[in-house]
Every structure is written in C-alpha cells, then in structure tokens.
Motif scaffolding. Structure first.
Motif, mmCIF file in Angstrom:
data_model
loop_
_atom_site.group_PDB
_atom_site.id
_atom_site.type_symbol
_atom_site.label_atom_id
_atom_site.label_comp_id
_atom_site.label_asym_id
_atom_site.label_seq_id
_atom_site.Cartn_x
_atom_site.Cartn_y
_atom_site.Cartn_z
ATOM 1 N N PHE A 170 -79.666 1.930 26.032
ATOM 2 C CA PHE A 170 -80.368 1.037 25.328
ATOM 3 C C PHE A 170 -81.761 1.463 25.286
ATOM 4 C CE2 PHE A 170 -80.658 -3.578 24.128
ATOM 5 C CZ PHE A 170 -81.861 -3.560 24.024
ATOM 6 N N GLN A 171 -82.172 1.492 23.957
ATOM 7 C CA GLN A 171 -83.484 2.190 23.319
ATOM 8 C C GLN A 171 -83.836 1.547 22.030
ATOM 9 O OE1 GLN A 171 -85.115 6.398 24.491
ATOM 10 N NE2 GLN A 171 -83.870 6.403 22.941
ATOM 11 N N CYS A 172 -85.022 0.581 22.168
ATOM 12 C CA CYS A 172 -85.574 -0.007 21.053
ATOM 13 C C CYS A 172 -87.028 0.309 20.521
ATOM 14 C CB CYS A 172 -85.084 -1.420 21.306
ATOM 15 S SG CYS A 172 -85.651 -2.556 20.012
ATOM 16 N N LEU A 173 -87.000 0.697 19.535
ATOM 17 C CA LEU A 173 -88.707 0.618 18.839
ATOM 18 C C LEU A 173 -88.781 -0.658 18.098
ATOM 19 C CD1 LEU A 173 -90.900 2.754 18.766
ATOM 20 C CD2 LEU A 173 -90.099 3.292 16.348
ATOM 21 N N ILE A 174 -89.797 -1.402 18.463
ATOM 22 C CA ILE A 174 -90.235 -2.713 18.067
ATOM 23 C C ILE A 174 -91.273 -2.137 16.975
ATOM 24 C CG2 ILE A 174 -91.270 -4.885 18.301
ATOM 25 C CD1 ILE A 174 -90.373 -4.620 21.197
ATOM 26 N N TYR A 175 -91.106 -2.532 15.648
ATOM 27 C CA TYR A 175 -92.125 -2.370 14.779
ATOM 28 C C TYR A 175 -92.825 -3.376 14.154
ATOM 29 C CZ TYR A 175 -94.991 -0.044 10.952
ATOM 30 O OH TYR A 175 -96.029 0.028 10.289
ATOM 31 N N ALA A 176 -93.935 -3.869 14.327
ATOM 32 C CA ALA A 176 -94.377 -5.139 13.627
ATOM 33 C C ALA A 176 -96.095 -4.977 13.565
ATOM 34 C CB ALA A 176 -94.315 -6.280 14.573
ATOM 35 N N ASN A 177 -96.439 -5.594 12.625
ATOM 36 C CA ASN A 177 -97.947 -5.546 12.073
ATOM 37 C C ASN A 177 -98.656 -4.034 12.420
ATOM 38 O OD1 ASN A 177 -98.132 -8.559 12.302
ATOM 39 N ND2 ASN A 177 -98.014 -8.267 14.575
ATOM 40 N N GLY A 178 -97.785 -3.119 11.677
ATOM 41 C CA GLY A 178 -98.393 -1.743 11.824
ATOM 42 C C GLY A 178 -98.322 -0.901 12.957
ATOM 43 N N LYS A 179 -97.693 -1.391 13.861
ATOM 44 C CA LYS A 179 -97.687 -0.786 15.557
ATOM 45 C C LYS A 179 -96.393 -0.775 15.937
ATOM 46 C CE LYS A 179 -102.388 -2.675 16.643
ATOM 47 N NZ LYS A 179 -103.076 -3.330 17.572
ATOM 48 N N ALA A 180 -95.998 0.412 16.770
ATOM 49 C CA ALA A 180 -94.795 0.611 17.281
ATOM 50 C C ALA A 180 -94.828 0.592 18.547
ATOM 51 C CB ALA A 180 -94.416 2.094 17.058
ATOM 52 N N HIS A 181 -93.811 -0.323 19.450
ATOM 53 C CA HIS A 181 -93.542 -0.216 20.854
ATOM 54 C C HIS A 181 -92.252 0.091 21.354
ATOM 55 C CE1 HIS A 181 -97.100 -3.310 20.167
ATOM 56 N NE2 HIS A 181 -96.331 -3.467 18.957
ATOM 57 N N LEU A 182 -92.087 0.804 22.188
ATOM 58 C CA LEU A 182 -91.115 1.391 22.517
ATOM 59 C C LEU A 182 -90.325 1.044 24.013
ATOM 60 C CD1 LEU A 182 -88.625 3.725 22.053
ATOM 61 C CD2 LEU A 182 -90.091 5.275 23.540
ATOM 62 N N LEU A 183 -89.252 0.489 23.937
ATOM 63 C CA LEU A 183 -88.627 -0.086 25.282
ATOM 64 C C LEU A 183 -87.435 1.206 25.555
ATOM 65 C CD1 LEU A 183 -88.006 -1.937 27.661
ATOM 66 C CD2 LEU A 183 -86.424 -2.997 26.284
ATOM 67 N N THR A 184 -87.529 1.753 26.488
ATOM 68 C CA THR A 184 -86.590 2.785 26.896
ATOM 69 C C THR A 184 -86.589 2.896 28.376
ATOM 70 O OG1 THR A 184 -86.295 5.068 26.311
ATOM 71 C CG2 THR A 184 -88.510 4.658 26.678
ATOM 72 N N THR A 240 -93.673 13.841 22.111
ATOM 73 C CA THR A 240 -92.903 14.081 20.644
ATOM 74 C C THR A 240 -93.413 13.043 19.742
ATOM 75 O OG1 THR A 240 -91.075 12.985 20.957
ATOM 76 C CG2 THR A 240 -91.097 15.302 21.492
ATOM 77 N N SER A 241 -94.027 11.852 19.999
ATOM 78 C CA SER A 241 -94.189 10.796 19.218
ATOM 79 C C SER A 241 -95.874 10.496 19.358
ATOM 80 C CB SER A 241 -93.239 9.622 19.450
ATOM 81 O OG SER A 241 -93.827 8.955 20.608
ATOM 82 N N ASP A 242 -96.006 9.339 18.276
ATOM 83 C CA ASP A 242 -97.470 8.817 18.496
ATOM 84 C C ASP A 242 -97.204 7.434 18.887
ATOM 85 O OD1 ASP A 242 -96.233 7.421 16.208
ATOM 86 O OD2 ASP A 242 -97.607 8.166 14.924
ATOM 87 N N ILE A 243 -96.310 7.241 19.780
ATOM 88 C CA ILE A 243 -96.198 5.803 20.392
ATOM 89 C C ILE A 243 -97.201 5.753 21.379
ATOM 90 C CG2 ILE A 243 -94.550 4.332 21.321
ATOM 91 C CD1 ILE A 243 -92.181 5.869 19.783
ATOM 92 N N GLU A 244 -97.978 4.612 21.345
ATOM 93 C CA GLU A 244 -98.832 4.583 22.618
ATOM 94 C C GLU A 244 -98.307 3.468 23.661
ATOM 95 O OE1 GLU A 244 -102.624 3.725 20.916
ATOM 96 O OE2 GLU A 244 -102.965 5.758 20.149
ATOM 97 N N ASP A 245 -97.542 2.360 23.164
ATOM 98 C CA ASP A 245 -97.208 1.346 24.056
ATOM 99 C C ASP A 245 -95.580 1.477 24.338
ATOM 100 O OD1 ASP A 245 -97.275 -1.162 25.374
ATOM 101 O OD2 ASP A 245 -97.305 -2.312 23.458
ATOM 102 N N ILE A 246 -95.688 1.911 25.365
ATOM 103 C CA ILE A 246 -94.096 2.369 26.283
ATOM 104 C C ILE A 246 -93.796 1.496 27.157
ATOM 105 C CG2 ILE A 246 -92.457 4.087 26.814
ATOM 106 C CD1 ILE A 246 -94.506 6.144 25.349
ATOM 107 N N ARG A 247 -92.608 0.987 27.274
ATOM 108 C CA ARG A 247 -92.184 0.103 28.478
ATOM 109 C C ARG A 247 -90.994 0.706 29.062
ATOM 110 N NH1 ARG A 247 -94.104 -6.210 28.233
ATOM 111 N NH2 ARG A 247 -96.323 -5.605 27.909
#
Length: 375
Positions: A49-63, A74-81
């Motif tokens: 289960f690995q989901c990237l939430i994209y909303a309001n120009g921002k990406a949030h990763l649950l992994t 490898t990415s520019d994702i700053e918000d990771i849970r």
C-alpha cells in the motif's frame, strides 16, 4: 532526481489544469509511473500500500519504512508518513490524513494499476467509499513528452540498438540463449541503462512463436529461429524493439512473413501522424497483413505507447487495436510490433521498433535496418 524542478513544476501545472477540468479537488495516485512522473519517486515497493496524495499543488506520500529514504533521495516529496507493517491500517490512515489536510469534495483515484492490489482496493473503498475513478488522468498527460523526456527516449533508442548489435554476432548454431541474453542486456547496462519493466522475450525453436518469456534456456539448432523482444531503457524510459533471427537458410515461409511484416510496419509508421487515431494505425496493420492472407496468424493489437514504466510491464495503457480512439499528437512515443505466428508450419516472424511522432510523421528511434537477419 532525473529531472529538474522546472520540469516537475510544469508537470504539476498540467495536472492542476486537468484536475480542474474534471472537477477534482484531489487525486490519490497509486500508479508507480504516476509517482515518478509527478515527483521523481523511483522505487519497486509499490506492491504494498503506497499512496501519493496530490492536492492544492502539493504532494503527500503514505508509504512503508523501506521506501522512506527512497522517496527522500529520488523525489521532491517533502511530506512523507509511514504506516507500520503488522500494526497500522494504511487505508484508515489515509482517510484520517485527508481530513487533517482539509481535503474534501471530489477525490479522484487511480485503480487501473498494479500499484493497487484488489485487496488494498477493497480496504481503500471501505474507508473512502465516494472516490471518483480517475485512472486515465495522468496516463493521458504522460502521452505527450517534454523535450527532457524525448532526450531520455532517444538515449533509450540508442541502447536498444547497442543491445541487439551485441547479441546478433552470437546468434549461430550451437549458441546458448542465456549467453545471447547476457550480451544483449549487458550492453544496455554497460551503456548506463536500466532494467526493463518486464523480462526480455527470448525464445527459439517452437518457443519462437511465443509473445512472452518463459523459464529455461536452450542451444540453437543448425536450422532454427530466435525471437527477441527487448527494450533499451534510460531513466526508466523504454524504447522497445522486436526481431526474429533465422539460423541456417531461411525458409520460403520465413521470407514471405518477413516481407509482409516489413510492409505492414512501414504502413503503420506512415499512418502514425498527428491527428490520426490509434485505430487508424491498427487498420494499416490489419489491412496489410490480411491482404497477404495472414489474418489467422496476426494479433488483435499491434503496439502501444511508450514511456517511463515499472514492472510487470513496459506497456503503456494506450494500445493500437480496432477500437482505439486515442488521438495521436506530436511528441508522443509508440512501439509498433508486427507479430506473425504461423502455428500450421511452426514459423515465427516479428519486426518492430519505437518511433516518436513529429509534424512530419513517425521518426524511428532505432537505426537498425529492417532486413531479415540470418545467424
């Protein structure tokens, strides 16, 4: 990261516009190629289960914890849970996180992907029953390549040729399929290329008529046939190709099938122009081969789009078949394969390569000649 910040900003702007047009307030991305395209996130841990939430120009990763550093590097994702194996319910965590972010309204989701198993999908919809299907959104955007992506595809095409040119001299009576495969893939690796998203297809004898790889290797007979389907891969971008090489004197049937395949490939490439639909290209394939009396030996599809893909397949979802209504545009990449498998005579023949679409028409990414190769 493979691409710079400006490239990813442009991709996010395109996605923002597409989401607005569809009335989506957020997108739950499960496809690994979507993650890579939008943020650079490059991994193979997407089977969990690995989901990237994209909303309001921002990406949030649950992994998972195994992919934390992968995402950071490898990415520019700053918000990771992180969800913890054996303890957490990631679908419930995702639902809670959406509320915390204030995301409501119409939320799209990618379900047509190997990044979301059926079991995880059931958990997801139990937690978030009102999600809106949006599997086609990012793949449609990914069809049109940027100049930076085209540079990757051109490099992949160069590696496609290098791999085949390393393998071809080894294709001879008594040759081991494993050594041929090692030479082909080794040349791609030596050129800085990547693993392909699916196994290289290699088969001789009766297995030359297969369109998939199968375990086990054999040595070539004095009179034989060898089918190869492979791809040069650069930064996950694929440029696939396909050939059947004849060992010993080609039969008349081999030559007949090769002539028909070459004619069909060129007809398809001539039809691969901006403004045409993918079904028009398939019609060129079917009409040519049927005119040669080969309707029973051809396939019901003759290729698909190419790009950055992950296991288990390097195929993009847009395929050439009789009902394909995707409109071809400039700066797209497509693999065209002419596959003829005559089970009546045990004769295999394939011919294929990847092309870019330009205002002038198809531009093959391979410089390999289309003549019949004999080992």
């Amino acid at each position: 990261m493979t691409f710079d910040a400006a490239e990813h900003a442009a991709r996010r702007a395109r996605l923002d516009e597409a989401m607005t047009d569809r009335g989506l307030d957020a997108l739950l991305m499960f496809a690994p190629d979507s993650h890579y395209w939008l943020t650079g996130f490059d991994t193979f841990g997407f089977c969990f289960f690995q989901c990237l939430i994209y909303a309001n120009g921002k990406a949030h990763l649950l992994t998972r914890s195994a992919d934390l550093r992968q995402a950071q590097l490898t990415s520019d994702i700053e918000d990771i849970r992180i969800w913890t194996d054996g303890r957490d319910d990631p679908a419930a965590m995702l639902s809670d996180w959406l509320r915390e972010l204030g995301i409501a309204g119409r939320i799209g989701v990618e379900t047509e992907t190997h990044g979301l198993t059926a079991a995880n999908g059931m958990r997801l919809f139990a937690a978030l029953p009102d999600l809106v299907e949006a599997s086609d959104l990012v793949p449609t955007l990914r069809l049109t390549k940027s100049p930076a992506e085209i540079a990757c595809l051109r490099r992949a095409g160069e590696l496609t040729d290098k791999g085949y040119e390393a393998a071809l001299p080894l294709i001879a009576p008594g040759a081991d399929e494993g050594e041929i495969l090692a030479a082909l893939q080794g040349a791609i690796f030596a050129g800085g290329g990547d693993f392909p998203a699916n196994p290289v297809v290699i088969g001789s004898g009766e297995r030359a008529l297969l369109c998939r790889s199968a375990t086990g290797r054999r040595r070539l007979d004095p009179q034989d046939q060898l089918t190869l389907e492979w791809a040069g891969v650069w930064r996950n971008y694929h440029a696939a190709a396909m050939r059947t090489v004849i060992i010993g004197p080609p039969t008349d049937r081999h030559r007949q099938l090769h002539d028909a395949a070459r004619e069909a490939l060129l007809a398809c490439e001539a039809a691969l122009t901006p403004g045409a639909r993918m079904r028009d290209v398939f019609a060129a394939h079917a009409d040519t081969l049927d005119r040669h009396g080969l309707s029973a030996h051809r396939l019901n599809a003759c290729g698909y789009a190419q790009g950055a893909r992950y296991a288990p397949s390097w195929m993009e979802p847009q395929m050439f078949h009789a009902g394909a209504d995707t409109v071809i545009g400039p700066d797209m990449a497509f693999f065209l394969h002419m596959i003829l498998m005559d089970s009546d005579t045990g004769t295999a023949m394939t011919l294929g390569r990847t092309s870019l679409t330009t205002a002038e028409g198809a531009e093959p990414l391979s410089r390999l000649p289309l003549e019949l190769d004999v080992g």
